[in-house]
Design an enzyme around this catalytic site. Sequence first.
Site, PDB file in Angstrom:
ATOM      1  N   GLY A   1       0.794  -1.224   0.000  1.00  0.00           N
ATOM      2  CA  GLY A   1       0.000   0.000   0.000  1.00  0.00           C
ATOM      3  C   GLY A   1       0.824   1.270   0.000  1.00  0.00           C
ATOM      4  CE  LYS A   2       7.037   1.853  -2.443  1.00  0.00           C
ATOM      5  NZ  LYS A   2       6.568   0.494  -2.733  1.00  0.00           N
TER       6      LYS A   2
ATOM      7  CE  LYS B   1       7.606   3.985  -8.059  1.00  0.00           C
ATOM      8  NZ  LYS B   1       7.160   3.280  -6.849  1.00  0.00           N
TER       9      LYS B   1
ATOM     10  CB  VAL C   1      -3.055   3.673  -1.730  1.00  0.00           C
ATOM     11  CG1 VAL C   1      -2.738   2.737  -0.596  1.00  0.00           C
ATOM     12  CG2 VAL C   1      -4.415   4.325  -1.526  1.00  0.00           C
TER      13      VAL C   1
END
Length: 238
Positions: A14-15, A37, A17
Amino acid sequence: MRILVITGTGTEVGKTVTTAAVAAAALAAGRSVAVLKAAQTGVRPDEPGDAAEVARLAGAVTTAELARYPEPLAPGTAARRAGMAPVRPQDVAEAAAKLATDHDLVLVEGAGGLLVRFDPAGGTLADAAQLLRAPVLVVASAGLGTLNTTELTARELRGRHLDLLGVVIGSWPPSPDLASRCNLTDLPDVSAAPLLGALPAGAATLTPTDFRTHAPSWLAPRLHGTWDAEGFRGREGA
């Protein structure tokens, strides 16, 4: 805190989100936000990556992506197999520092876990965080097995004299089992860091409007939210 590095205890925890929720809460608090990113893998050039997903959910954030590799592998491996230049920790640090000159908050999202390799020299997200002298937020899973991976990540951060800001559970199940409920108490103990939030499972499937409305309620005040760890433990029967 101008730069925050966000890592996971592994893949699929879940990184992305969580990065979107942190961004949405900061935007709601009136801060300008950029999302970097470090390396995107397993996505074609014409497909939206993690940074685009954060922008879709969170709203008006600046996004940047340093490299994109076609195969869903560790960045260093994916770069080698594609015959492409790898991302170095210095590249990540320089890009984040540049974004920080005109944004209140820069979120640096890694790929997988803290020590996933970016380049042949063994450079990692941890190395980038050291260059930036930035705090690190760890995203962990809820259930059985998370204590080991979270403690290993926390020990590595402290061994490098990095500031572990806290832990966020990236996907909290609607019907948590005994291990998940116990982990609400045990995660802060094994990480020696506060629990700073828990995102409900399926948060990414909400409409962007609903996601932005609810995101602050999933995160603690340290992350511009209203979530209370003790109250959450009490409600979940931990």
